[in-house]
Design a protein around this motif. Structure first.
Motif, PDB file in Angstrom:
ATOM      1  N   ALA A 218       4.194  12.080   5.658  1.00  0.00           N
ATOM      2  CA  ALA A 218       2.757  12.313   5.767  1.00  0.00           C
ATOM      3  C   ALA A 218       2.275  13.094   4.546  1.00  0.00           C
ATOM      4  O   ALA A 218       3.020  13.844   3.926  1.00  0.00           O
ATOM      5  CB  ALA A 218       2.449  13.067   7.049  1.00  0.00           C
ATOM      6  N   GLY A 219       1.017  12.934   4.215  1.00  0.00           N
ATOM      7  CA  GLY A 219       0.450  13.638   3.082  1.00  0.00           C
ATOM      8  C   GLY A 219       0.167  12.720   1.916  1.00  0.00           C
ATOM      9  O   GLY A 219       0.746  11.646   1.790  1.00  0.00           O
ATOM     10  N   HIS A 220      -0.740  13.168   1.046  1.00  0.00           N
ATOM     11  CA  HIS A 220      -1.212  12.332  -0.062  1.00  0.00           C
ATOM     12  C   HIS A 220      -0.083  11.939  -1.003  1.00  0.00           C
ATOM     13  O   HIS A 220       0.051  10.769  -1.377  1.00  0.00           O
ATOM     14  CB  HIS A 220      -2.304  13.071  -0.836  1.00  0.00           C
ATOM     15  N   ARG A 221       0.752  12.904  -1.413  1.00  0.00           N
ATOM     16  CA  ARG A 221       1.794  12.616  -2.383  1.00  0.00           C
ATOM     17  C   ARG A 221       2.774  11.570  -1.865  1.00  0.00           C
ATOM     18  O   ARG A 221       3.238  10.706  -2.605  1.00  0.00           O
ATOM     19  CB  ARG A 221       2.536  13.899  -2.767  1.00  0.00           C
ATOM     20  N   SER A 222       3.074  11.614  -0.581  1.00  0.00           N
ATOM     21  CA  SER A 222       3.992  10.634  -0.010  1.00  0.00           C
ATOM     22  C   SER A 222       3.356   9.252   0.062  1.00  0.00           C
ATOM     23  O   SER A 222       4.026   8.246  -0.127  1.00  0.00           O
ATOM     24  CB  SER A 222       4.428  11.082   1.386  1.00  0.00           C
ATOM     25  N   ARG A 223       2.051   9.196   0.329  1.00  0.00           N
ATOM     26  CA  ARG A 223       1.354   7.910   0.314  1.00  0.00           C
ATOM     27  C   ARG A 223       1.357   7.321  -1.089  1.00  0.00           C
ATOM     28  O   ARG A 223       1.521   6.116  -1.269  1.00  0.00           O
ATOM     29  CB  ARG A 223      -0.074   8.068   0.844  1.00  0.00           C
ATOM     30  N   VAL A 224       1.194   8.187  -2.082  1.00  0.00           N
ATOM     31  CA  VAL A 224       1.237   7.736  -3.471  1.00  0.00           C
ATOM     32  C   VAL A 224       2.612   7.170  -3.792  1.00  0.00           C
ATOM     33  O   VAL A 224       2.733   6.113  -4.421  1.00  0.00           O
ATOM     34  CB  VAL A 224       0.901   8.904  -4.429  1.00  0.00           C
ATOM     35  N   ARG A 225       3.648   7.860  -3.347  1.00  0.00           N
ATOM     36  CA  ARG A 225       5.006   7.385  -3.596  1.00  0.00           C
ATOM     37  C   ARG A 225       5.215   6.013  -2.940  1.00  0.00           C
ATOM     38  O   ARG A 225       5.855   5.127  -3.512  1.00  0.00           O
ATOM     39  CB  ARG A 225       6.024   8.393  -3.058  1.00  0.00           C
ATOM     40  N   ALA A 226       4.656   5.832  -1.739  1.00  0.00           N
ATOM     41  CA  ALA A 226       4.763   4.540  -1.055  1.00  0.00           C
ATOM     42  C   ALA A 226       4.057   3.446  -1.850  1.00  0.00           C
ATOM     43  O   ALA A 226       4.573   2.335  -2.003  1.00  0.00           O
ATOM     44  CB  ALA A 226       4.186   4.640   0.355  1.00  0.00           C
ATOM     45  N   ILE A 227       2.863   3.750  -2.387  1.00  0.00           N
ATOM     46  CA  ILE A 227       2.117   2.761  -3.168  1.00  0.00           C
ATOM     47  C   ILE A 227       2.892   2.374  -4.427  1.00  0.00           C
ATOM     48  O   ILE A 227       2.947   1.190  -4.803  1.00  0.00           O
ATOM     49  CB  ILE A 227       0.713   3.303  -3.524  1.00  0.00           C
ATOM     50  N   ILE A 228       3.508   3.350  -5.080  1.00  0.00           N
ATOM     51  CA  ILE A 228       4.320   3.059  -6.268  1.00  0.00           C
ATOM     52  C   ILE A 228       5.475   2.131  -5.885  1.00  0.00           C
ATOM     53  O   ILE A 228       5.783   1.148  -6.589  1.00  0.00           O
ATOM     54  CB  ILE A 228       4.860   4.354  -6.895  1.00  0.00           C
ATOM     55  N   ASP A 229       6.140   2.415  -4.755  1.00  0.00           N
ATOM     56  CA  ASP A 229       7.251   1.566  -4.286  1.00  0.00           C
ATOM     57  C   ASP A 229       6.775   0.153  -3.975  1.00  0.00           C
ATOM     58  O   ASP A 229       7.458  -0.835  -4.279  1.00  0.00           O
ATOM     59  CB  ASP A 229       7.897   2.184  -3.035  1.00  0.00           C
TER      60      ASP A 229
END
Length: 394
Positions: A218-229
């Motif tokens: 959860a959280g913005h940084r983790s969502r960003v990491r998911a989008i990069i993946d």
């Protein structure tokens, strides 16, 4: 929307008008869906059709209707529950008898038809649909039937499935590609695929990450990491479709709704109605024309040869260019506060520039091909660097 969601197809492939999907949504009712499945089971009980899911659907009640997702001009997409697992049932036509009948089923006893002759018919149908030449040993996923008491119904059911391009694609590719839907089984002309949540253009991140990212992310940084993946998986898919089959696979309808994300963040093409291997793609593009605008087949473009007034058979753009334009721009655009805000400014600018260059229309020459390879390599590099930056920041 589920993994079987299908976009509304315009009536004309060249210069297609915009059609609102909601125009057809009123016809997608529970009552009509129940009636269609009841007709399917009636045909099963009469011995006209069969399949490995028929017993669960029609007798044991282990396959239960949940929702109608899409219905347009006979094409039906239904969400169901199979032994506690959500699945999607799909068929290009509503009724089994609507499919072209195999005339030899009436002319001779089906048991007397050599299997080699049936395999030849399967190969010819695949060539007709996909434009591909297949040898007998590559048709395993399409020919799993064994002679038995319901042989005639098996062959008739198989023939109805072979008249559905998506079924052929998913069947042939599922053992070779992690980027297509997995087929679970079939009953007559309906086949079942895994349920995945499709993307949507209005979604902030294009794909609903809450369904694939665990609560610990959860959280913005983790969502960003998911989008990069996910972006990296899109690049994997592009390289895979371009290089790993006997011919490149062209995607001519690229939008978030036609893709989904598995829990491991793998990108999956869930609607391949507008996907074509190179031989078929060349046949489609080679049309009469008076200008380049006549050579646009959805997301697949060609160039008009004004001297002979004919569109070129070779596609002028490519899968990567369209994905950069329609998917990556939404994530990596300087005008949007997307995932880039979590990355160093210099890396943000590099990614924005790389996506902008990648999204520009290409040219049908060696230089254009080299530019595509360079864009692919640059995006891989920058996305991997972005992964490392996000890991360092945690």
């Amino acid at each position: 929307m589920g993994g079987g969601r299908v976009p509304t197809a315009p009536p004309s492939p060249f210069n297609p008008p915009f059609i609102l999907g909601s125009v057809f949504s009123e016809r997608c009712t529970d009552e009509k869906s129940h009636r269609i499945l009841a007709r399917l089971c009636l045909d099963y009980s009469s011995g006209a059709l069969t399949g490995d899911l028929c017993e669960d659907l029609c007798v044991a009640q282990n396959l239960v209707y949940k929702d109608c997702l899409y219905y347009d001009r006979g094409k039906k997409v239904i969400q169901a529950d199979w032994r506690g697992q959500p699945i999607i049932l799909k068929s290009k036509k509503e009724i089994f008898s609507s499919y072209q009948h195999l005339s030899m089923l009436e002319e001779v006893e089906i048991e007397d038809i050599p299997e080699t002759e049936l395999l030849l018919m399967v190969a010819l149908e695949v060539k007709n649909v996909l434009g591909l030449e297949l040898s007998n040993n590559t048709m395993g996923p399409l020919w799993t039937r064994k002679k038995g008491p319901h042989w005639k119904a098996q062959v008739a059911s198989m023939w109805s499935l072979l008249q559905q391009e998506e079924y052929i694609y998913f069947s042939l590719l599922q053992d070779f590609s992690k980027h297509v839907l997995r087929i679970i089984g079939s009953c007559g002309h309906f086949y079942a695929v895994e349920y995945l949540t499709a993307g949507h253009a209005w979604h902030k991140t294009l794909f609903p990450l809450e369904n694939v990212v665990s609560p610990t992310f959860a959280g913005h940084r983790s969502r960003v990491r998911a989008i990069i993946d996910i972006a990296l998986s899109f690049l994997d898919m592009v390289r895979h479709f371009d290089n790993d089959f006997s011919h490149p696979l062209h995607l001519c309808d690229i939008k978030p709704e036609n893709f989904a994300i598995r829990h491991d963040l793998t990108v999956v093409a869930i609607d391949v109605d507008m996907a074509f291997f190179e031989p078929k793609m060349r046949d489609i593009l080679e049309q009469n024309c008076t200008g380049d605008e006549d050579c646009n087949f959805f997301d697949c473009f060609s160039k008009c040869n004004l001297r002979i007034r004919k569109c070129g058979a070779q596609r002028a753009n490519n899968n990567l260019q369209v994905i950069c334009d329609k998917i990556f721009r939404r994530w990596f655009s300087p005008s949007l506060r997307g995932p880039l805000v979590s990355l160093p400014l210099q890396l943000q600018l590099q990614l924005q520039k790389a996506v902008q260059e990648c999204a520009e229309p290409g040219y049908v020459d060696a230089a254009g091909h080299q530019r595509t390879l360079k864009s692919l390599s640059k995006l891989y590099h920058l996305l991997h660097v972005s992964q490392q930056e996000l890991q360092r920041a945690e």
